[in-house]
Design a protein around this motif. Structure first.
Motif, short mmCIF file in Angstrom:
data_model
loop_
_atom_site.label_atom_id
_atom_site.label_comp_id
_atom_site.label_asym_id
_atom_site.label_seq_id
_atom_site.Cartn_x
_atom_site.Cartn_y
_atom_site.Cartn_z
N SER A 1 -12.38 10.36 8.54
CA SER A 1 -11.30 9.60 7.90
C SER A 1 -10.46 8.93 8.98
CB SER A 1 -10.44 10.53 7.05
OG SER A 1 -9.72 11.41 7.88
N LEU A 2 -9.99 7.73 8.69
CA LEU A 2 -9.19 6.95 9.63
C LEU A 2 -8.00 6.41 8.85
CD1 LEU A 2 -8.82 5.30 12.27
CD2 LEU A 2 -10.51 3.73 11.43
N SER A 3 -6.83 6.85 9.23
CA SER A 3 -5.64 6.44 8.48
C SER A 3 -5.26 5.02 8.87
CB SER A 3 -4.49 7.39 8.81
OG SER A 3 -3.27 6.83 8.43
N TYR A 4 -4.71 4.25 7.93
CA TYR A 4 -4.35 2.87 8.25
C TYR A 4 -3.16 2.80 9.21
CZ TYR A 4 -0.27 2.86 5.13
OH TYR A 4 0.93 3.13 4.54
N LEU A 5 -2.43 3.90 9.37
CA LEU A 5 -1.30 3.91 10.30
C LEU A 5 -1.75 4.20 11.73
CD1 LEU A 5 1.32 5.87 8.20
CD2 LEU A 5 1.40 3.46 8.85
N PRO B 1 -3.17 -3.01 8.84
CA PRO B 1 -4.18 -3.64 9.69
C PRO B 1 -5.23 -4.34 8.84
CG PRO B 1 -4.58 -1.28 9.55
CD PRO B 1 -3.30 -1.53 8.83
N ASN B 2 -5.88 -5.34 9.42
CA ASN B 2 -6.85 -6.13 8.68
C ASN B 2 -8.24 -5.51 8.86
OD1 ASN B 2 -8.22 -8.08 7.36
ND2 ASN B 2 -8.06 -9.61 9.00
N VAL B 3 -8.54 -4.51 8.07
CA VAL B 3 -9.83 -3.81 8.18
C VAL B 3 -10.54 -3.92 6.85
CG1 VAL B 3 -10.92 -1.59 8.60
CG2 VAL B 3 -8.86 -2.19 9.84
N LYS C 1 -12.68 1.97 1.52
CA LYS C 1 -11.27 1.69 1.80
C LYS C 1 -10.52 2.17 0.58
CE LYS C 1 -8.47 -2.38 2.72
NZ LYS C 1 -8.49 -3.82 3.00
N SER C 2 -9.94 3.35 0.65
CA SER C 2 -9.31 3.89 -0.55
C SER C 2 -7.87 4.25 -0.25
CB SER C 2 -10.06 5.14 -1.03
OG SER C 2 -9.93 6.16 -0.09
N GLY C 3 -6.95 3.43 -0.74
CA GLY C 3 -5.53 3.74 -0.60
C GLY C 3 -5.09 3.71 0.86
#
Lengths: 244, 220
Positions: free
Chosen positions: A107-111, A122-124, A91-93
Motif C-alpha cells: 500500500s502507498l498512501s497519497y500523502l 499527487p498525479n498518480v 486507486k481507492s480513496g
C-alpha cells in the motif's frame, strides 16, 4: 565459530549445513575476553546455539563480523529500506495498491509523496510506475511503500516512466548493477547513452534515444544475467561494433 | 544408523541433474536416474487465494503431471507423499499467507519414480532459493523373490519384486521423513531396507553438493 566461518568464506554451502561452537574453543585466562559477535545476513539463521544455513549459495564476509549467503534467486521478498519499481494497480480513496512482484500488493498512501497535502493530491494513475522504498516490510504485516525519505524529500523517488521499457531480471544481476564500482554498468555506459532505473525487486526500466536502442539494451541486460564477465564483454563489444 | 547386512548392495543408477533450465518459474530442475526422468518447477512465495491461505505459514501445493492423460488417484497419492516431505524440510513459517507451488512433470518412467520426484523437488526448491532447514532425498528399494534388496530398481525389477519401498531421508541426521511401501515384507527386511537407504542417501547428497558447486562455479 568466527574462525570456522572465516575459513569457509567463499565456499558453496547447502541448506542444512551448520556452524557450532567447537568444544576446544579456548578462553584465555590471562588476557581480556571479548565476546565473539557474528552478524548473520540473509540465508543464515540462528537455531539455539548453532548457526544454520538455510539457502544455497556462496558464503560471503564483510569486515568486521558480518556474514551472509550470496544466492541466485528470481523471486523478490520485501525488506525494509529497499527501493523498488512498482506498478500502481488500484486507486481507492486515500491509498494506492502497488504490485512489486511479491506475495501480496503493497500500500502507498497519497500523502507519502513530496509536497502532497490533503488538498494537493499527487498525479498518480492506475498503471503508473513508481520508484519507492519500503517503510514496513515483514512477514506478518502488509508491506507499505513511501516515495519520500525520512526528511520529507523525494530524493529521486516518485512516479516516472514515460517512453521507456520495464523488464525483469534476476536479483543477482540487480545487486551487481548496484555495487559501487559495477563492471556491468561500466561496460553498459560505453555503449549507448541511456536512462536506467534499477529496482531491487528485479525490475529494470530503460530509456534510450530510440526504440531500437532501448530494445537492444533490454535484451543485453536480460542475457548477461547468466554470462561470465568475459562472455559479457565480448557480447558488448560485438554490439558496439554494430553486429546486432 | 542401523547395521547393514552384507548381502545387500548399494548400487544406484547414473544420476543427472540440471538446474534453472526453465525461464518462467522461480526455480526449476530436471533429475535423471538411469532412464527415469522428471522435470520440476517451483513458484513462490506468491499470492494465495483467501480460501487457501494459512495465517502463520505458507501453503504448499504439489502437482504431479503424468506423461499421458490427466492426473489420477495414483498421482494424488504421490503428491501427498512429496508434499509431506517438503513441508517437513521447508521453513514455511517465514512466508505466512503466501503460496508455494511445486509442479512435477514426468518425462519418462523406468522405475523408482517416487524417489525421482523427491530428488527433482529438492533440487528445484534449492534452485528457487526457498529457505529450508535441511535437504531431503528419495531412495527406492525393492525386495526380489530371493529376498535380495535391490536399490534404485528399474521398472522390470519392480515388477518382479515382492515388495517396493520408497523412503525420504533428511540430510542432517539421516532420518526417515516419509515412507511409502507396497507389497509384503517382514519387519527385519524393513529395517534392512531403511539402513540401505540411509547408506545410499550419502551418495545422493554428495551429488547435490557437486551440482550446486558446479552451478556457482562460474564467477559472474
Amino acid at each position: 565459530m568466527l574462525s570456522t566461518l572465516k575459513e569457509r568464506t567463499g565456499e558453496v554451502l547447502l541448506p542444512g549445513d551448520e556452524f557450532s561452537f567447537e568444544t576446544d574453543d579456548s578462553i584465555s585466562l590471562t588476557g581480556p575476553v571479548r565476546p565473539e559477535k557474528v552478524v548473520c545476513g540473509p540465508g543464515l539463521r540462528r537455531s539455539g546455539d548453532r548457526l544454520l544455513v538455510c539457502k544455497s549459495g556462496v558464503l560471503r564476509h564483510k569486515q568486521p563480523h558480518m556474514f551472509w549467503m550470496d544466492s541466485q534467486q528470481r523471486r523478490y521478498v520485501p525488506a525494509k529500506g529497499e527501493t523498488i519499481i512498482g506498478i500502481v494497480t488500484v486507486k481507492s480513496g486515500d491509498v494506492f495498491k502497488v504490485d512489486f512482484g511479491g506475495s501480496e500488493q503493497a500500500s502507498l498512501s497519497y500523502l507519502a509523496f513530496e509536497g502532497s497535502t490533503k488538498r494537493n493530491r499527487p498525479n498518480v494513475q492506475v498503471g503508473d510506475l513508481v520508484f519507492s522504498q519500503f517503510l514496513i516490510a515483514n512477514k506478518d504485516m502488509e508491506p507499505e511503500l513511501v516515495c519520500v525519505d525520512s526528511s520529507g524529500r523525494a530524493n529521486g523517488m516518485g512516479v516516472f516512466g514515460g517512453g521507456g521499457l520495464v523488464f525483469t531480471v534476476s536479483l543477482g544481476l540487480v545487486r551487481r548493477l548496484l555495487t559501487p564500482h559495477s563492471e556491468v554498468l561500466a561496460d553498459l555506459q560505453q555503449l549507448f547513452p541511456c536512462e536506467l532505473v534499477v529496482g531491487m525487486n528485479g525490475r529494470l526500466w530503460v530509456k534510450s534515444s530510440s526504440v531500437q536502442q532501448t530494445l537492444v539494451i533490454s535484451n543485453l541486460l536480460q542475457s548477461c544475467d547468466a554470462m561470465t564477465a568475459q562472455q559479457r564483454r565480448q557480447l558488448f563489444r560485438r554490439v558496439a561494433q554494430g553486429a546486432l | 544408523m542401523m547395521e547393514v547386512c552384507g548381502s545387500s548392495n548399494v548400487t544406484l543408477r547414473e544420476f543427472g541433474c540440471e538446474q534453472s533450465l526453465l525461464s518462467r518459474p522461480d526455480g526449476s530442475a530436471s533429475f535423471i536416474q538411469g532412464d527415469t526422468s522428471v522435470l520440476a518447477a517451483t513458484y513462490g512465495p506468491a499470492e494465495v487465494k483467501v480460501s487457501k491461505e494459512i495465517y502463520d505459514r505458507a501453503t504448499l501445493e504439489v502437482l504431479i503431471q503424468p506423461k499421458v492423460g490427466l492426473p489420477s488417484v495414483r498421482q494424488r497419492s504421490q503428491e501427498q507423499c512429496v508434499r509431506e516431505t517438503c513441508e517437513a524440510s521447508l521453513l514455511l513459517s517465514l512466508h505466512p499467507r503466501s503460496s508455494l507451488t511445486l509442479i512435477l512433470q514426468l518425462i519418462h518412467d523406468d522405475g523408482s519414480i517416487l524417489s525421482c520426484f523427491l530428488n527433482a523437488a529438492c533440487m528445484a526448491l534449492i534452485d528457487a532459493g526457498l529457505p529450508m532447514s535441511c535437504l531431503f532425498c528419495g531412495v527406492t528399494c525393492a525386495i526380489d523373490a530371493d529376498g535380495q534388496i535391490v536399490t534404485d530398481p528399474t521398472a522390470a525389477q519392480e515388477k518382479e519384486s515382492r515388495a517396493v519401498m520408497t523412503f525420504a531421508i533428511d540430510s542432517t541426521e539421516r532420518r526417515v521423513i516419509m515412507s511409502s511401501t507396497k507389497g509384503s515384507f517382514s519387519v527385519h527386511e524393513l529395517q534392512q531396507c531403511i539402513a540401505v537407504s540411509q547408506k545410499a542417501s550419502e551418495k545422493i547428497f554428495q551429488f547435490y553438493r557437486d551440482s550446486v558447486k558446479r552451478r556457482y562455479s562460474k564467477t559472474l
